[in-house]
Scaffold this active site. Sequence first.
Site, PDB file in Angstrom:
ATOM      1  N   HIS A  67       0.669  -1.182   0.138  1.00 26.39           N
ATOM      2  CA  HIS A  67      -0.029  -0.007   0.097  1.00 26.39           C
ATOM      3  C   HIS A  67       0.880   1.213   0.024  1.00 26.39           C
ATOM      4  O   HIS A  67       1.955   1.175   0.752  1.00 26.39           O
ATOM      5  CB  HIS A  67      -0.781  -0.080   1.372  1.00 26.39           C
ATOM      6  CG  HIS A  67      -1.970   1.107   1.213  1.00 26.39           C
ATOM      7  ND1 HIS A  67      -3.040   1.056   0.250  1.00 26.39           N
ATOM      8  CD2 HIS A  67      -2.162   2.085   2.255  1.00 26.39           C
ATOM      9  CE1 HIS A  67      -3.741   2.239   0.512  1.00 26.39           C
ATOM     10  NE2 HIS A  67      -3.402   2.856   1.740  1.00 26.39           N
ATOM     11  N   ASN A 126      -3.746   8.939   4.245  1.00 30.50           N
ATOM     12  CA  ASN A 126      -4.310   7.685   3.505  1.00 30.50           C
ATOM     13  C   ASN A 126      -5.296   7.898   2.503  1.00 30.50           C
ATOM     14  O   ASN A 126      -5.913   9.260   2.684  1.00 30.50           O
ATOM     15  CB  ASN A 126      -4.808   6.701   4.740  1.00 30.50           C
ATOM     16  CG  ASN A 126      -4.868   5.188   4.291  1.00 30.50           C
ATOM     17  OD1 ASN A 126      -4.639   4.787   2.865  1.00 30.50           O
ATOM     18  ND2 ASN A 126      -4.998   4.395   5.014  1.00 30.50           N
TER      19      ASN A 126
END
Length: 445
Positions: A364, A386
């Site tokens: 990620h 994020n």
Amino acid sequence: MKETIDHATLQTFEESFGADKKNRVAMHATLANGILESCKTVEAVVENRHSFSITIEAGDITDQKKSGRCWMFAALNVMRLEVMEKLNLKNMELSQAYPLFWDKLEKSNHFLENIIETLDEPLEGRVVSYLLKDPLGDGGQWDMFSNLIRKYGVVPKEMMPESKASSETKTMDKLLTLKLRQFACALREGNKEGKSLENLRALKETQLTSIYDMLCISIGISPKKFTYETRDKDGKFIRISDITPQDFYRDYVSMDLDHYVSLINAPTDDKPYGKTYTVQYLGNVRGGKPVCYLNLPIEELKKAAIAQMQDGKAVWFGSDVGQSSDGKSGMMALNTYDLEGLFSTSFLMDKAQRLDYGESLMTHAMVLTGVNLDDSGKPNRWRVENSWGDEHGEKGFFVMSDDWFNEFTYQIVVDIKYLNEEQRALLKQKPIVLKPWDPMGSLAL
């Protein structure tokens, strides 16, 4: 112990488990609450507060929804800060559907070219099997994104908004993958029939026409020119007329992508520090710059990231986000959960062993937008932007402990000016080519 598990052995296991009352307490807690909820620690929350000595103002939190576009979201979240600064905007988003469209088309071409390059490889061999496994998944790397931007530029989100398929890519990816495997079969069969390379590439062009049509139907037609209208922080109206995506990037993002380099931390025996690496068959844009990493000790990655943030610039980074982390609260720390206490056993593998044995790799990409330095100037926690929406973490922001950074951060991207002279010289080496299935070839989702 014998080769098989017999009833006597099972009886021994059962007696051993029952002899320790803590096992039954742990069992009852876990049956009621689940494994992770039963061993969350207060210490991690206390140690990893959302306060930082260096903080970079970011835009509103974005949401990749049910897609694996974190690498695009993270890169665009870095790039939009340049637009916001130049135009005095409180917030704006760059379209994530726009690079998705071009990435799928370019990955399709890249895949089909890889099939053409491997026509003499056996179908059941590891190389062709690897290529067929995931021809154009959502994931990617910084260098792959850079190639898209160099070729296609960027557009504000209003110019190419999200579609159902871009926000939830599973069905589109499945159908595109079906077509690409069909096309790979046709190319290999054509080769068996004696068709020339020229004829195979003519067939490939027809195949890509079909992919392009499917992308337009699923995501929309990408704009060639557009007019951007907005208001700045002071209420001043702004109109940028009849501009191309490439010119918009040049004039309003203007990050020199050739100056940005990928630093990795892979402490395995097969990857000595101070060397550069690339990965066979990894990429999207044919004719673009190949993926290239410089492998350095983790402390050198931290120094470069801190230096860039001290200059007010956010940092793209890749990590294994699912390790020892709580996605709901946004906590990434080695002591987030006391799993060893719950199960009365240790989980001892170092970073190199986890890479070698398939336990961890980059999964990620996110953005570093802050760090807390202690009185001696050492980092103890990091602020992370994020792309999972504002219901995760503290309104979308996560906190990462420094020891978690050591163990599960694998890559950062920084301007080359934040490297020292010796590190810059190392970038001039010819990259060592890693196998396609090497963990450093993993794609961020």
